[in-house]
Structures are given as C-alpha cells and as structure tokens.
Write an enzyme that holds these catalytic residues in place. Structure first.
Site, PDB file in Angstrom:
ATOM      1  N   ASP A   1      -6.537  -8.343   3.996  1.00 40.06           N
ATOM      2  CA  ASP A   1      -6.877  -6.946   4.235  1.00 40.06           C
ATOM      3  C   ASP A   1      -8.307  -6.945   4.431  1.00 40.06           C
ATOM      4  OD1 ASP A   1      -4.563  -5.930   3.667  1.00 40.06           O
ATOM      5  OD2 ASP A   1      -4.609  -6.159   1.517  1.00 40.06           O
TER       6      ASP A   1
ATOM      7  N   ASP B   1      -0.906  -1.924   7.810  1.00 35.14           N
ATOM      8  CA  ASP B   1      -0.642  -0.949   6.820  1.00 35.14           C
ATOM      9  C   ASP B   1      -0.763   0.358   7.357  1.00 35.14           C
ATOM     10  OD1 ASP B   1      -0.337  -3.061   5.254  1.00 35.14           O
ATOM     11  OD2 ASP B   1      -2.415  -3.096   4.051  1.00 35.14           O
TER      12      ASP B   1
END
Length: 166
Positions: free
Chosen positions: A123, A141
């Site tokens: 991330d 995402d």
C-alpha cells in the site's frame, strides 16, 4: 451456438491488463525506492507512504497468523472467476457493467499477486486531513472501489429495455 469473443463482455478484458500494469508498476516503484514506513509528501493531504497490509481492507485480520493470506487469495480467485463468467454472459454493449467488472478483476488480481508473491499487499497512498489519516491503500484498491461504485451507479440508471417497453 458459440458466442464470439467480441460480442461478449470479455471484449473488455484489456482493461484488466491496463489496471494490472499500472498497479504492479506503481508497487514496483515503491518497493524499489522506499523503505518500509518511508513517506514523501505529494500534495497537501496526500502522501506516498510505503506500508504492508497482511490483511484485507483496513488491515482486517492482518494479525491472524498467516492463514488469512490463503483465505483472501481464495476469495480473490473466486470473485475473478464469477465476474469473468458474468462478463462472458453479458453483451459487449453493456459497457458500464463490463468496465466495472474489469476494474474489480484487475484490482483483485493486482492484490492477489502481492499476496502470493510477497505475503502482503503493498500500500502507498496516504490521504489525510489535519491529523486524521484514512487507511493507506493502493491503485488496485482504487480500481476495486471505482468498479463497485459503477455497479451501484448502474443500479440507479434507467434500464434501456424498460425504456423500449414504455
């Protein structure tokens, strides 16, 4: 009677490849240029921040001992399979749904690759306001969320078949 590839929603699978290239490319750049926890401000309220997510969204089940890696991998594969079948059954002209499915598949495959290759999801997008920080996320995402939002939006749009009957 067999359907031609171009007459089905599978025609939109090229978008899966685009999402994968952009997602995996961004993660590669982070892994090559950032140490875990490094942060680089981009704009007010937006940083690049290297984080590892061993769970799902919002680090759900991140500290569960490792079994969740395979659990979430199975869920991702199942979702990709179901959405691919839905694309096959859909007409190519159903653009909104097929694009949404392709975005979700691309995002799911990007995170699946991370899970299987690294054991965690990379991330890097840190959105914040003042001292409040949203959960760090990645481009996969974002693709999944945009795809899901498009499916919800499609539910509110008038149906073309209903218009013809009126």
């Amino acid at each position: 009677m067999t359907k031609s590839f171009c007459s089905t929603g599978l025609r939109w699978l090229w978008l899966v490849v685009v999402v994968l290239i952009i997602d995996l490319g961004s993660k590669f750049l982070i892994l090559q240029n950032f140490a875990l926890g490094d942060t680089v401000p981009l704009f007010p309220s937006l940083n690049l921040h290297y984080a590892r997510n061993y769970g799902a969204a919002f680090s759900f089940l991140a500290d569960s001992g490792g079994w969740q890696r395979w659990f979430f991998a199975g869920i991702a594969l199942g979702i990709c399979l179901v959405l691919t079948v839905m694309m096959y059954r859909a007409k190519a002209s159903q653009k909104l749904n097929n694009i949404a499915y392709a975005l979700i598949i691309g995002g799911a495959l990007g995170n699946l690759f991370d899970r299987l290759w690294h054991g965690f999801v990379v991330d890097m997008i840190d959105f914040y306001v003042g001292n409040w920080h949203f959960a760090t996320f990645n481009l996969a995402d974002s693709a999944i969320c945009f795809g899901a939002a498009m499916i919800v939006l499609e539910g509110f749009l008038p149906n073309a078949a209903a218009k013809k009957q009126a």
